[in-house]
Write an enzyme that holds these catalytic residues in place. Structure first.
Site, mmCIF file in Angstrom:
data_model
loop_
_atom_site.group_PDB
_atom_site.id
_atom_site.type_symbol
_atom_site.label_atom_id
_atom_site.label_comp_id
_atom_site.label_asym_id
_atom_site.label_seq_id
_atom_site.Cartn_x
_atom_site.Cartn_y
_atom_site.Cartn_z
ATOM 1 N N TYR A 41 -13.142 43.671 -39.810
ATOM 2 C CA TYR A 41 -13.471 42.240 -39.687
ATOM 3 C C TYR A 41 -14.377 41.923 -38.508
ATOM 4 C CZ TYR A 41 -10.141 42.525 -35.896
ATOM 5 O OH TYR A 41 -9.517 42.889 -34.729
ATOM 6 N N GLY A 42 -14.674 42.909 -37.662
ATOM 7 C CA GLY A 42 -15.340 42.609 -36.391
ATOM 8 C C GLY A 42 -16.665 43.335 -36.220
ATOM 9 N N THR A 43 -16.796 43.999 -35.070
ATOM 10 C CA THR A 43 -18.078 44.611 -34.704
ATOM 11 C C THR A 43 -18.423 45.834 -35.548
ATOM 12 O OG1 THR A 43 -17.018 45.999 -33.038
ATOM 13 C CG2 THR A 43 -17.830 43.845 -32.307
ATOM 14 N N LEU A 44 -17.474 46.302 -36.384
ATOM 15 C CA LEU A 44 -17.763 47.460 -37.239
ATOM 16 C C LEU A 44 -18.373 47.056 -38.581
ATOM 17 C CD1 LEU A 44 -14.484 49.563 -36.686
ATOM 18 C CD2 LEU A 44 -16.767 50.204 -35.915
ATOM 19 N N GLU B 289 -11.152 52.374 -31.061
ATOM 20 C CA GLU B 289 -10.553 51.042 -30.893
ATOM 21 C C GLU B 289 -9.444 51.031 -29.836
ATOM 22 O OE1 GLU B 289 -12.026 48.625 -32.031
ATOM 23 O OE2 GLU B 289 -13.185 49.396 -33.689
HETATM 24 N N1 PCA Z 1 -13.723 46.470 -34.434
HETATM 25 C C1 PCA Z 1 -12.731 46.484 -35.450
HETATM 26 C C2 PCA Z 1 -11.641 45.643 -34.897
HETATM 27 C C3 PCA Z 1 -12.352 44.646 -34.064
HETATM 28 C C4 PCA Z 1 -13.668 45.283 -33.804
HETATM 29 O O1 PCA Z 1 -14.601 44.797 -33.189
HETATM 30 C C5 PCA Z 1 -13.296 45.859 -36.710
HETATM 31 O O2 PCA Z 1 -14.511 45.608 -36.780
HETATM 32 O O3 PCA Z 1 -12.530 45.611 -37.635
#
Ligand code: PCA
Length: 165
Positions: A16-19, A91
Site C-alpha cells: 500500500y505504500g512506497t513499494l 521493512e
Molecule cells: N512499504 C510497504 C509498507 C509501507 C511501505 O512504505 C508497502 O509499500 O506496502
C-alpha cells in the site's frame, strides 16, 4: 509434477505504500537479486485502517487498528520465500513494521487463472500479508487518514528515500 506445485512456497503480500508501482521503493520488487515478485491485481482492505504519513522522513504506516481510518487501496503480489525474507528485512520487521494478515477485496485481477490457490475467493476477497505497525506513537492516530498512498500527493509530505538520510 504439477506446474502449480511451487505455489505452496509462495506468499501473497498487499502493498500500500512506497513499494507500489510508481512509488520510490518499487524497484526493490523488480530486482531479481532480491527474489521474485509477481503483480496479481489491485484491491482495498475489507476493514478500514488508519494509513498515516509520519516522522521526519514522511514514511507511510498502516496502523494495526482495524475499524478506524479508511479502507486502504493497494496492489497484490505473490512473492517467493527469498523476496519475503528480503521484504521482512527491508521493512525492519518486526521492530518497525510487523507482517500481519489482512483481508482484501479484489478490484482488478491479473493473476493466473486455473490455479485455485491463486484466485480470489467467490466473495471476491483474499487473505494477504501486509506490513502494518502496532509500535507507533499514540498521536499518530490523529494524523490525517489516507485511503490511497502517493508520495507526491496533495498532502505535501514526499517520502525521503533512505539514500538521502
Ligand atoms: N512499504 C510497504 C509498507 C509501507 C511501505 O512504505 C508497502 O509499500 O506496502
Amino acid at each position: 509434477m504439477l506446474n502449480s506445485a511451487p505455489a505452496a512456497r509462495m506468499a501473497r503480500v498487499f502493498i500500500y505504500g512506497t513499494l507500489k508501482r510508481g512509488q520510490p521503493n518499487h524497484k526493490v520488487l523488480l530486482d531479481g537479486a532480491n527474489g521474485r515478485a509477481a503483480f496479481q491485481g489491485r484491491g482495498r482492505t475489507v476493514e478500514p485502517y488508519p494509513l498515516v504519513i509520519a516522522g521526519e522522513h514522511n514514511i507511510p504506516w498502516l496502523l494495526n487498528l482495524p475499524g478506524q481510518g479508511r479502507r486502504v487501496a493497494g496492489e497484490i503480489y505473490v512473492v517467493d520465500e527469498q523476496m519475503l525474507s528480503f521484504l521482512d528485512e527491508f521493512e525492519g520487521c518486526p521492530d518497525m513494521y510487523q507482517r500481519t494478515p489482512v483481508r482484501v477485496t479484489v478490484l482488478e485481477w491479473e493473476g493466473r487463472q486455473g490455479t485455485p490457490e491463486e484466485m480470489p475467493a467467490t466473495d471476491g476477497t483474499l487473505q494477504c500479508f501486509v506490513y502494518s505497525t502496532a509500535s507507533y506513537a499514540p498521536e499518530w492516530v490523529r494524523l490525517p487518514h489516507h485511503d490511497s498512498y502517493d508520495s507526491r500527493g496533495e498532502h505535501g509530505l514526499p517520502y525521503n528515500p533512505r539514500e538521502n538520510r
